[in-house]
Write an enzyme that holds these catalytic residues in place. Structure first.
Site, PDB file in Angstrom:
ATOM      1  N   HIS A 136      -4.462  -5.209   2.096  1.00 37.52           N
ATOM      2  CA  HIS A 136      -5.721  -5.656   1.498  1.00 37.52           C
ATOM      3  C   HIS A 136      -6.738  -6.056   2.567  1.00 37.52           C
ATOM      4  O   HIS A 136      -7.335  -7.132   2.485  1.00 37.52           O
ATOM      5  CB  HIS A 136      -5.483  -6.850   0.562  1.00 37.52           C
ATOM      6  CG  HIS A 136      -4.574  -6.567  -0.575  1.00 37.52           C
ATOM      7  ND1 HIS A 136      -3.928  -7.560  -1.283  1.00 37.52           N
ATOM      8  CD2 HIS A 136      -4.181  -5.392  -1.153  1.00 37.52           C
ATOM      9  CE1 HIS A 136      -3.187  -7.019  -2.237  1.00 37.52           C
ATOM     10  NE2 HIS A 136      -3.326  -5.707  -2.176  1.00 37.52           N
TER      11      HIS A 136
ATOM     12  N   ASN B 113      -1.962   3.427  -3.377  1.00 29.94           N
ATOM     13  CA  ASN B 113      -1.603   2.031  -3.637  1.00 29.94           C
ATOM     14  C   ASN B 113      -0.547   1.945  -4.738  1.00 29.94           C
ATOM     15  O   ASN B 113      -0.156   2.948  -5.327  1.00 29.94           O
ATOM     16  CB  ASN B 113      -2.852   1.195  -3.966  1.00 29.94           C
ATOM     17  CG  ASN B 113      -3.548   1.651  -5.244  1.00 29.94           C
ATOM     18  OD1 ASN B 113      -2.960   2.293  -6.103  1.00 29.94           O
ATOM     19  ND2 ASN B 113      -4.824   1.332  -5.367  1.00 29.94           N
ATOM     20  N   PHE B 114      -0.088   0.730  -5.012  1.00 27.81           N
ATOM     21  CA  PHE B 114       0.956   0.542  -6.020  1.00 27.81           C
ATOM     22  C   PHE B 114       0.392   0.407  -7.430  1.00 27.81           C
ATOM     23  O   PHE B 114       1.060  -0.086  -8.327  1.00 27.81           O
ATOM     24  CB  PHE B 114       1.827  -0.657  -5.654  1.00 27.81           C
ATOM     25  CG  PHE B 114       2.944  -0.306  -4.693  1.00 27.81           C
ATOM     26  CD1 PHE B 114       4.249  -0.202  -5.145  1.00 27.81           C
ATOM     27  CD2 PHE B 114       2.680  -0.063  -3.359  1.00 27.81           C
ATOM     28  CE1 PHE B 114       5.276   0.131  -4.274  1.00 27.81           C
ATOM     29  CE2 PHE B 114       3.701   0.267  -2.473  1.00 27.81           C
ATOM     30  CZ  PHE B 114       5.004   0.367  -2.930  1.00 27.81           C
TER      31      PHE B 114
ATOM     32  N   THR C 182     -12.147   5.054  -2.456  1.00 29.97           N
ATOM     33  CA  THR C 182     -12.344   4.449  -3.774  1.00 29.97           C
ATOM     34  C   THR C 182     -13.820   4.187  -4.041  1.00 29.97           C
ATOM     35  O   THR C 182     -14.383   4.641  -5.039  1.00 29.97           O
ATOM     36  CB  THR C 182     -11.543   3.143  -3.880  1.00 29.97           C
ATOM     37  OG1 THR C 182     -10.184   3.387  -3.510  1.00 29.97           O
ATOM     38  CG2 THR C 182     -11.584   2.595  -5.295  1.00 29.97           C
ATOM     39  N   ALA C 183     -14.480   3.464  -3.136  1.00 30.31           N
ATOM     40  CA  ALA C 183     -15.897   3.146  -3.330  1.00 30.31           C
ATOM     41  C   ALA C 183     -16.773   4.377  -3.182  1.00 30.31           C
ATOM     42  O   ALA C 183     -17.725   4.577  -3.948  1.00 30.31           O
ATOM     43  CB  ALA C 183     -16.327   2.066  -2.335  1.00 30.31           C
TER      44      ALA C 183
ATOM     45  N   GLU D  83     -15.649  13.425   3.865  1.00 33.54           N
ATOM     46  CA  GLU D  83     -14.353  12.764   3.741  1.00 33.54           C
ATOM     47  C   GLU D  83     -13.378  13.268   4.807  1.00 33.54           C
ATOM     48  O   GLU D  83     -13.276  14.477   5.045  1.00 33.54           O
ATOM     49  CB  GLU D  83     -13.763  13.000   2.344  1.00 33.54           C
ATOM     50  CG  GLU D  83     -12.301  12.649   2.171  1.00 33.54           C
ATOM     51  CD  GLU D  83     -11.922  11.248   2.624  1.00 33.54           C
ATOM     52  OE1 GLU D  83     -10.842  11.071   3.200  1.00 33.54           O
ATOM     53  OE2 GLU D  83     -12.741  10.311   2.399  1.00 33.54           O
ATOM     54  N   ALA D  84     -12.663  12.325   5.436  1.00 37.90           N
ATOM     55  CA  ALA D  84     -11.753  12.668   6.526  1.00 37.90           C
ATOM     56  C   ALA D  84     -10.516  13.407   6.048  1.00 37.90           C
ATOM     57  O   ALA D  84      -9.952  14.225   6.788  1.00 37.90           O
ATOM     58  CB  ALA D  84     -11.338  11.399   7.270  1.00 37.90           C
TER      59      ALA D  84
ATOM     60  N   ALA E  30     -14.610  -2.353   0.967  1.00 34.95           N
ATOM     61  CA  ALA E  30     -14.002  -3.684   1.075  1.00 34.95           C
ATOM     62  C   ALA E  30     -14.482  -4.460   2.293  1.00 34.95           C
ATOM     63  O   ALA E  30     -14.307  -5.679   2.351  1.00 34.95           O
ATOM     64  CB  ALA E  30     -12.480  -3.566   1.111  1.00 34.95           C
TER      65      ALA E  30
END
Length: 611
Positions: A547, A101-102, A21-22, A43-44, A580
């Site tokens: 989270h 994610n939801f 995301t970031a 990116e993995a 995060a």
């Protein structure tokens, strides 16, 4: 070592580790603003933009747990959760956890960001971050019928983001349970009156979701951001990469000089003349730092890793929202995801979605609430207040408690004692769930017959702190993750009291009328009128809200910090973190909105510093 770098070249200005995301936000903003910068993104995972499990909102649970798109981590056994190894989902691919994610865009609090600034991070107060909270999203106001059904009269349309890459929208077909949720909290006296971007709101409401309102498809970082710059000449994106370590050059000062990684079974080195930016997430970033020699020297030496820069805070201060849930049987005629056990219903849902993007696959769960600590029994209030006082007094004088944890104590106390602050959040899943299980396929499975709604709650700012560390010097090894849930005893006391609110929710109209009289519950023995039984539930029927944050905290070095307010890693030049892991105190809610905000702000800071 491979003889050469098999891509455009191996010399870059900027190397970004992690296209989550970031990472997608940072990559896009730097590539757009500075065509003269040569940027490498590693990116993995792969590109999952065309995966129907990613695109289709109603298929959210299908991708979770799949190792091709989810790191599929598990914690070490949790002593306070009956020894269970808790499932921990992390997105793997361009877009990271925004892929799986939801989809909830639940916004952080003003008091939370102001506290980030107060504890040593100037420029991270609410007023400073609010423009970036708007910048990442384009808000879509629904039609008047949806506004009435969802009680959205509190929305200030002038305060919303209007041109961001991520779409923020509401369901276009109100579900009876969502409408009942709003009216139930209103009847409990908790109707949300403040705008969702006010940073100070209490009550039940319908959240926006990261869904394109026209295509009814997920709006995520890998598509909404990265596709804008994918074909620019100054950007090289390499997927399916396993990053080993950051490389350093040691002259007058230690400086990040490049990255060593594995691709197609071969080892490669790429060099960075200006910056290496770690965006590998709350689990991946500290593990990469440690393999690179930045961390606690005792741990690194035990793994045979040369120490480049000592910092015992790397990997510490792990925070997460632990959710406790219980399912309640609904009347048979109320449509829920439990209906997907019937093949005919699945085919009908697929046909509707393919035809005009309608039906249950076009949306996701949207019922949410911010709530203060409630207790209507004066004696119970007095007893619990004494417990809080004793707990905080003990923590404030206990020198063994890490400073990073201590700096948030007074903030947490203010939240608990302020009826206008959310000490917990609640949500409803239109399906049965089994959070006592340890695999995603079982948590979101139809293990029992019947038709259910599941209520969940999580503490907004838990006091427990865990850790994540690399368990080996080799990059193939998973990190050792210990969230240490309920390691602070006050968390269990708080959670048990918040969970007792479930009974009030299901006994308040109109939610009460949606349930079967004397209907079944999951677990069957669930009850909320006895604190002892409730404490049993919070250890049995719980799961991560996915989270994780805080493991490379943005704090002064002597307060437990790993990065400074410009997100520079202490002690080394040319190395930053943006994900995060930098959050010093966990936000009150889902992290998606906050991560986008951090990354947008960080991109501007990085561009300023590169001038």
């Amino acid at each position: 070592m491979a003889a050469g770098f098999p891509y455009k070249h191996n010399n870059y200005d900027i190397i970004i580790i992690g296209g989550g995301t970031a990472g997608c936000v940072i990559t896009t903003r730097l590539a757009e603003a500075r065509s003269d910068l040569q940027i490498l993104l590693l990116e993995a995972g792969g590109n999952h933009n065309d995966d129907p499990r990613v695109k289709t909102p109603g298929l959210v649970p299908q991708a979770i747990g799949d190792p091709n798109i989810d790191w599929n981590y598990h914690s070490v056994p949790q002593a306070e959760l009956n020894g269970r190894e808790i499932f921990l989902a992390r997105g793997k691919g361009l877009g990271g956890s925004s892929l799986i994610n939801f989809l909830g865009l639940v916004h952080p609090s003003k008091s939370g960001f102001d506290t980030w600034a107060d504890i040593g991070n100037p420029g991270w107060d609410w007023a400073s971050v609010l423009p970036y909270l708007k910048k990442f999203q384009t808000f879509h106001m629904p039609d008047e019928q949806i506004v009435r059904d969802f009680g959205l009269q509190n929305i200030d349309i002038q305060a919303q983001g209007t041109s961001g890459p991520i779409h923020a929208s509401y369901q276009n077909e109100p579900h009876a349970l969502d409408v009942a949720w709003i009216n139930t909290f209103r009847n409990m006296g908790y109707d949300m009156k403040a705008d969702t971007l006010s940073g100070r709101n209490i009550g039940g409401y319908q959240i926006t979701a990261s869904i394109d309102p026209v295509k009814r498809e997920r709006s995520h970082a890998g598509e909404a951001y990265l596709e804008r710059v994918r074909n620019t000449q100054n950007l090289n994106i390499v997927t399916n990469v396993l990053v080993d370590k950051v490389l350093f050059a040691v002259q007058d000062r230690t400086r990040a000089s490049g990255v060593r990684f594995i691709h197609d079974g071969q080892e490669h080195v790429a060099l960075a003349s200006k910056e290496v930016i770690l965006c590998a997430g709350a689990f991946g970033t500290p593990a990469i730092l440690e393999r690179s020699g930045v961390g606690n020297p005792n741990l690194l030496q035990a793994l045979g890793i040369d120490v480049i820069m000592e910092n015992e805070n790397v990997g510490e201060n792990l925070q997460d929202h632990l959710m406790c849930g219980a399912s309640f049987e609904l009347k048979d005629e109320i449509e829920t995801a439990d209906w997907f056990r019937e093949p005919d219903y699945v085919q009908q849902a697929l046909a509707r979605y393919e035809k005009d993007r309608s039906g249950p696959l076009a949306g996701t769960t949207a019922s949410f609430a911010y709530m203060p600590l409630l207790d209507e029994d004066e004696a119970a209030v007095s007893t619990f207040q004494k417990l809080i006082d004793q707990s905080f007094d003990t923590m404030l004088v206990n020198e063994a408690i890490p400073v990073a944890q201590r700096v948030s104590l007074e903030f947490t106390r203010r939240v608990l004692e302020d009826k206008n602050e959310a000490s917990a959040n609640f949500c409803a899943l239109k399906s049965q769930a089994h959070p006592d299980h340890t695999e995603a396929k079982d948590i979101f499975s139809f293990l029992q017959s019947g038709n259910y709604i599941t209520l969940f709650t999580a503490l907004s700012h838990p006091l427990s702190r865990g850790s994540v560390h690399c368990g080996s010097s080799v990059p193939e090894a998973d990190p050792r993750i210990d969230p240490a849930y309920y390691s602070h005893p006050l968390d269990a006391e708080l959670m048990s009291r918040q969970v007792q609110l479930f009974e009030k929710i299901v006994q308040t109209e109109p939610m009460k009328s949606m349930l079967k009289p004397e209907g079944r519950r999951i677990p069957a023995w669930t009850r909320f009128d006895n604190l002892k039984e409730t404490k049993k539930l919070i250890r049995h029927s719980c799961m991560s809200n996915q989270h994780p944050c805080g493991t490379c905290a943005m704090l002064p070095r002597n307060k437990g910090g790993v990065v400074d307010p410009r997100l520079r890693v202490y002690g080394v030049d040319g190395l930053r973190v943006c994900d995060a892991s930098i959050m010093p105190i966990i936000p009150r809610c889902n992290l998606q909105s906050t991560v986008y905000t951090i990354a947008e702000k960080a991109a501007d800071m990085f561009l300023e510093d590169l001038l």
